[in-house]
Design an enzyme around this catalytic site. Structure first.
Site, PDB file in Angstrom:
ATOM      1  N   LYS A 219      46.300  -4.615 -37.663  1.00 40.20           N
ATOM      2  CA  LYS A 219      45.243  -3.897 -38.407  1.00 40.20           C
ATOM      3  C   LYS A 219      45.578  -2.411 -38.322  1.00 40.20           C
ATOM      4  O   LYS A 219      45.304  -1.745 -37.330  1.00 40.20           O
ATOM      5  CB  LYS A 219      43.887  -4.172 -37.750  1.00 40.20           C
ATOM      6  CG  LYS A 219      42.694  -4.122 -38.694  1.00 40.20           C
ATOM      7  CD  LYS A 219      42.485  -2.818 -39.416  1.00 40.20           C
ATOM      8  CE  LYS A 219      41.746  -1.779 -38.596  1.00 40.20           C
ATOM      9  NZ  LYS A 219      41.693  -0.454 -39.262  1.00 40.20           N
TER      10      LYS A 219
ATOM     11  N   GLU B  28      45.595   1.720 -24.925  1.00 42.83           N
ATOM     12  CA  GLU B  28      46.283   3.012 -24.887  1.00 42.83           C
ATOM     13  C   GLU B  28      45.325   4.008 -25.522  1.00 42.83           C
ATOM     14  O   GLU B  28      45.181   4.043 -26.738  1.00 42.83           O
ATOM     15  CB  GLU B  28      47.581   2.952 -25.706  1.00 42.83           C
ATOM     16  CG  GLU B  28      48.558   1.883 -25.269  1.00 42.83           C
ATOM     17  CD  GLU B  28      49.391   2.296 -24.069  1.00 42.83           C
ATOM     18  OE1 GLU B  28      49.063   3.311 -23.423  1.00 42.83           O
ATOM     19  OE2 GLU B  28      50.360   1.592 -23.767  1.00 42.83           O
TER      20      GLU B  28
ATOM     21  N   CYS C  85      48.726  11.375 -28.540  1.00 45.58           N
ATOM     22  CA  CYS C  85      47.916  11.011 -27.365  1.00 45.58           C
ATOM     23  C   CYS C  85      48.465  11.678 -26.120  1.00 45.58           C
ATOM     24  O   CYS C  85      47.710  12.086 -25.238  1.00 45.58           O
ATOM     25  CB  CYS C  85      47.886   9.512 -27.191  1.00 45.58           C
ATOM     26  SG  CYS C  85      49.518   8.802 -27.214  1.00 45.58           S
TER      27      CYS C  85
ATOM     28  N   GLU D 138      39.628  16.023 -25.069  1.00 51.76           N
ATOM     29  CA  GLU D 138      40.766  15.856 -25.970  1.00 51.76           C
ATOM     30  C   GLU D 138      40.410  16.465 -27.323  1.00 51.76           C
ATOM     31  O   GLU D 138      39.436  16.071 -27.949  1.00 51.76           O
ATOM     32  CB  GLU D 138      41.080  14.367 -26.130  1.00 51.76           C
ATOM     33  CG  GLU D 138      42.332  14.138 -26.931  1.00 51.76           C
ATOM     34  CD  GLU D 138      42.668  12.671 -27.070  1.00 51.76           C
ATOM     35  OE1 GLU D 138      41.759  11.897 -27.410  1.00 51.76           O
ATOM     36  OE2 GLU D 138      43.836  12.307 -26.835  1.00 51.76           O
TER      37      GLU D 138
HETATM   38  P1  NAD Z   1      39.969   5.173 -33.427  1.00 49.49           P
HETATM   39  O1  NAD Z   1      39.684   4.568 -32.115  1.00 49.49           O
HETATM   40  O2  NAD Z   1      38.848   5.638 -34.266  1.00 49.49           O
HETATM   41  O3  NAD Z   1      40.802   4.164 -34.362  1.00 49.49           O
HETATM   42  C1  NAD Z   1      41.934   3.464 -33.913  1.00 49.49           C
HETATM   43  C2  NAD Z   1      41.992   2.120 -34.608  1.00 49.49           C
HETATM   44  O4  NAD Z   1      40.843   1.368 -34.236  1.00 49.49           O
HETATM   45  C3  NAD Z   1      41.992   2.188 -36.132  1.00 49.49           C
HETATM   46  O5  NAD Z   1      42.822   1.169 -36.646  1.00 49.49           O
HETATM   47  C4  NAD Z   1      40.546   1.880 -36.472  1.00 49.49           C
HETATM   48  O6  NAD Z   1      40.389   1.312 -37.744  1.00 49.49           O
HETATM   49  C5  NAD Z   1      40.189   0.876 -35.398  1.00 49.49           C
HETATM   50  N1  NAD Z   1      38.757   0.782 -35.131  1.00 49.49           N
HETATM   51  C6  NAD Z   1      37.796   1.734 -35.303  1.00 49.49           C
HETATM   52  N2  NAD Z   1      36.588   1.229 -34.964  1.00 49.49           N
HETATM   53  C7  NAD Z   1      36.778  -0.056 -34.581  1.00 49.49           C
HETATM   54  C8  NAD Z   1      35.910  -1.085 -34.105  1.00 49.49           C
HETATM   55  N3  NAD Z   1      34.597  -0.888 -33.985  1.00 49.49           N
HETATM   56  N4  NAD Z   1      36.458  -2.261 -33.761  1.00 49.49           N
HETATM   57  C9  NAD Z   1      37.791  -2.466 -33.883  1.00 49.49           C
HETATM   58  N5  NAD Z   1      38.649  -1.546 -34.341  1.00 49.49           N
HETATM   59  C10 NAD Z   1      38.155  -0.338 -34.683  1.00 49.49           C
HETATM   60  O7  NAD Z   1      40.979   6.322 -33.068  1.00 49.49           O
HETATM   61  P2  NAD Z   1      41.622   7.375 -34.035  1.00 49.49           P
HETATM   62  O8  NAD Z   1      40.647   8.440 -34.319  1.00 49.49           O
HETATM   63  O9  NAD Z   1      42.201   6.664 -35.198  1.00 49.49           O
HETATM   64  O10 NAD Z   1      42.829   7.902 -33.115  1.00 49.49           O
HETATM   65  C11 NAD Z   1      42.667   8.978 -32.271  1.00 49.49           C
HETATM   66  C12 NAD Z   1      42.529   8.561 -30.832  1.00 49.49           C
HETATM   67  O11 NAD Z   1      43.547   7.625 -30.473  1.00 49.49           O
HETATM   68  C13 NAD Z   1      42.726   9.713 -29.890  1.00 49.49           C
HETATM   69  O12 NAD Z   1      41.751   9.666 -28.885  1.00 49.49           O
HETATM   70  C14 NAD Z   1      44.104   9.487 -29.291  1.00 49.49           C
HETATM   71  O13 NAD Z   1      44.338  10.044 -28.061  1.00 49.49           O
HETATM   72  C15 NAD Z   1      44.202   8.023 -29.266  1.00 49.49           C
HETATM   73  N6  NAD Z   1      45.616   7.611 -29.306  1.00 49.49           N
HETATM   74  C16 NAD Z   1      46.170   7.113 -28.156  1.00 49.49           C
HETATM   75  C17 NAD Z   1      47.504   6.746 -28.121  1.00 49.49           C
HETATM   76  C18 NAD Z   1      48.131   6.186 -26.876  1.00 49.49           C
HETATM   77  O14 NAD Z   1      49.197   5.606 -26.943  1.00 49.49           O
HETATM   78  N7  NAD Z   1      47.539   6.311 -25.719  1.00 49.49           N
HETATM   79  C19 NAD Z   1      48.280   6.875 -29.271  1.00 49.49           C
HETATM   80  C20 NAD Z   1      47.686   7.384 -30.426  1.00 49.49           C
HETATM   81  C21 NAD Z   1      46.341   7.739 -30.426  1.00 49.49           C
END
Ligand code: NAD
Length: 484
Positions: free
Chosen positions: A178, A253, A287, A386
């Site tokens: 997804k 992650e 991240c 962050e």
């Molecule tokens: P997000 O959590 O909003 O979205 C990430 C994914 O989760 C997307 O595919 C989104 O559609 C899905 N999602 C959103 N709500 C959901 C739900 N209720 N149930 C299931 N899936 C859902 O995060 P973002 O804003 O897209 O990304 C930014 C964040 O991700 C930052 O905090 C960043 O640090 C973190 N990040 C971490 C890593 C790592 O490897 N540790 C890598 C990249 C990003």
């Protein structure tokens, strides 16, 4: 609209491209100018259910019948195809995420390398024999979990798909991916390349859609046997709660507030590009971005001055201009980062440097000026939360114990960097840092295919990348045979 090489609207389920169940689409914007880039499927619970069933059918059929070596060969073939198309993938990622094309290319090469690394490893994960009671032979088998769910964010789609889907496929799982609603072109391209490589139907399924619809349906689906989630802390908690209901393992992650510790004896010439680049790479939307720079007081002013010089030289522009920094992913992300910049200004914090935004930037793009904030109190929001934008906070420390106190003094624990010529100190400090990865005299924001990666505290748990991920993406079965 930019010319795209394929229809972006279908979902990929059971080896077929088809319209999503709702028949609806979602707009994908080009962050560099805010224009419409494409329409993508608004996948929902029905599409997720079909994808999970297709994945299970693949496990029970052609995909499940392949030997580990055959799986690995398919992955190596796919790796070569990714490299062949690296320029096109780089262009797609640049348009979709807003990152400079050279970063998109680095991501495509990383995806190829993940497929190569995990393809090569597919037939090299063994169980063990166990000296059990007399009259027994006991051993362990590494088996796939079954259907694995991969919920990925928008900042490094290719790299994150490579590390999580790559390791899962190597161990024989069938995947439902997804991608994020903000950026999913390379996830669709990934499925097309898998098709060309000859993966059996259902081994890889891609269902774009909203997080709260397709993502939530996938996380709670009873047919899913493992969830790999990369994203925010808030959504990570929802995923873990959903997984708990079905008692399935989760790799989380999440975010970070990663520090680089610069001791007075550091080789500054080597350190400086790492100090700045690890903060502004991908416009700070990494991240493992080094968003905190902790500097020993005796060299604090010098380090801030040298970093400020670099900030003033940074060039911001549209992804296709291929400069140092592109836009942020979305209007929402821009609003969040601008909110933090307002906190900096209104709080009277010291802006040591801010890269200028050229007047000619496309008006609709989501640009913010890269900003270096110096002398930040370690407890301040700018040093604790962050930001996920090109903003770095520099804080002074007095000695090793103070450096560690500050470095460990946030809710996160993902990555840290240590700059010193004193080898004993490098080891001592590395061992006391609360995080999943430490770089000494270098810093690899987002890098290191071979290096296990993941967090402690709010940065998450479980490890991806490296050989370690293969254990996470498999389950251990023990067999004890009684004989004479
Ligand atoms: P997000 O959590 O909003 O979205 C990430 C994914 O989760 C997307 O595919 C989104 O559609 C899905 N999602 C959103 N709500 C959901 C739900 N209720 N149930 C299931 N899936 C859902 O995060 P973002 O804003 O897209 O990304 C930014 C964040 O991700 C930052 O905090 C960043 O640090 C973190 N990040 C971490 C890593 C790592 O490897 N540790 C890598 C990249 C990003």
């Amino acid at each position: 609209m930019n010319a795209l090489p394929f229809d972006t609207t279908p979902v990929f389920v059971g080896g077929r491209w088809r319209a999503c169940a709702s028949g609806e689409t979602l707009p994908l914007l080009n962050p560099s100018d805010g224009t419409l880039l494409a329409q993508i499927a608004r996948g929902n619970a029905a599409d997720v259910d079909a994808a999970v069933q297709a994945a299970q059918a693949a496990l029970d059929g052609d995909w499940g019948r392949l030997s580990a070596a055959e799986r690995g060969r398919l992955m190596l073939k796919m790796s070569a195809l990714v490299l062949e198309q690296a320029d096109e993938l780089a262009r797609l990622e640049a348009l979709d995420v807003g990152k400079p094309v050279k970063q998109g290319r680095a991501d495509a090469v990383a995806l190829a390398r993940y497929l190569e690394f995990y393809g090569g490893a597919a037939d090299k994960v063994h169980g063990e024999t166990i000296p059990f009671a007399n009259g027994y032979t006991a051993f362990t088998l590494r088996e796939p979990h079954g259907v694995t769910a991969h919920i990925v964010p928008w900042n490094y789609p290719m790299q994150i798909i490579g590390r999580s889907v790559g390791a899962a496929l190597a161990m024989g799982n069938a995947c439902v991916l997804k991608p994020a609603e903000e950026a999913c072109l390379t996830a669709l391209a990934f499925a097309r390349i898998a098709e060309r490589a000859g993966f059996p139907a259902g081994a890889i399924n891609v269902v774009p859609g909203l997080g709260e619809e397709a993502g939530a349906a996938l996380a709670s689906h009873p047919g899913v046997h493992h969830i790999s989630f990369t994203g925010s802390v808030q959504v990570g908690a929802l995923i873990q709660a959903a997984a708990a209901k079905n008692a399935v393992p989760v790799t989380l992650e999440l975010g970070g507030k990663s520090p680089q510790l610069v001791f007075a004896d550091a080789d500054l010439e080597t350190a400086l590009p790492f100090l700045v680049n690890a903060g502004i790479q991908n416009a700070g939307q990494t991240c493992s971005a080094a968003s905190r720079i902790l500097v020993e007081r005796s060299i604090f002013d010098a380090v801030v001055a040298r970093m400020a010089e670099r900030y003033r030289a940074l060039r911001v522009g549209p992804a296709t201009a291929d400069l140092d920094i592109g836009p942020l992913i979305s209007a929402r992300q821009k609003e969040i980062v601008e909110g933090f910049l307002a906190v900096v200004r209104e709080g009277g914090l010291n802006i040591a440097a801010q890269a200028p935004l050229p007047a000619a930037l496309p008006a609709g793009g989501f640009y913010v000026p890269p900003t270096l904030v110096a002398g930040v109190d370690a407890k301040h929001r700018i040093a604790q939360e962050e930001i996920f934008g090109p903003v770095q906070a520099v804080t002074a420390f007095d000695g090793e114990a103070d450096a560690l106190r500050l470095a460990n003094g946030t809710a996160f624990g993902l990555v840290a960097g240590v700059w010193t010529k004193d080898g004993s100190r490098a080891l001592r400090v590395s061992r006391k840092l609360q995080c999943g990865q430490v770089f000494v005299n270098n810093y690899g924001a987002g890098g290191g295919i071979e290096l296990p990666f993941g967090g402690v505290k709010l940065s998450g748990h479980g490890r991806e990348k490296g050989f370690e991920a293969l254990y996470g993406f498999s389950t251990l079965k023990t067999i004890a045979i009684k004989h004479d």
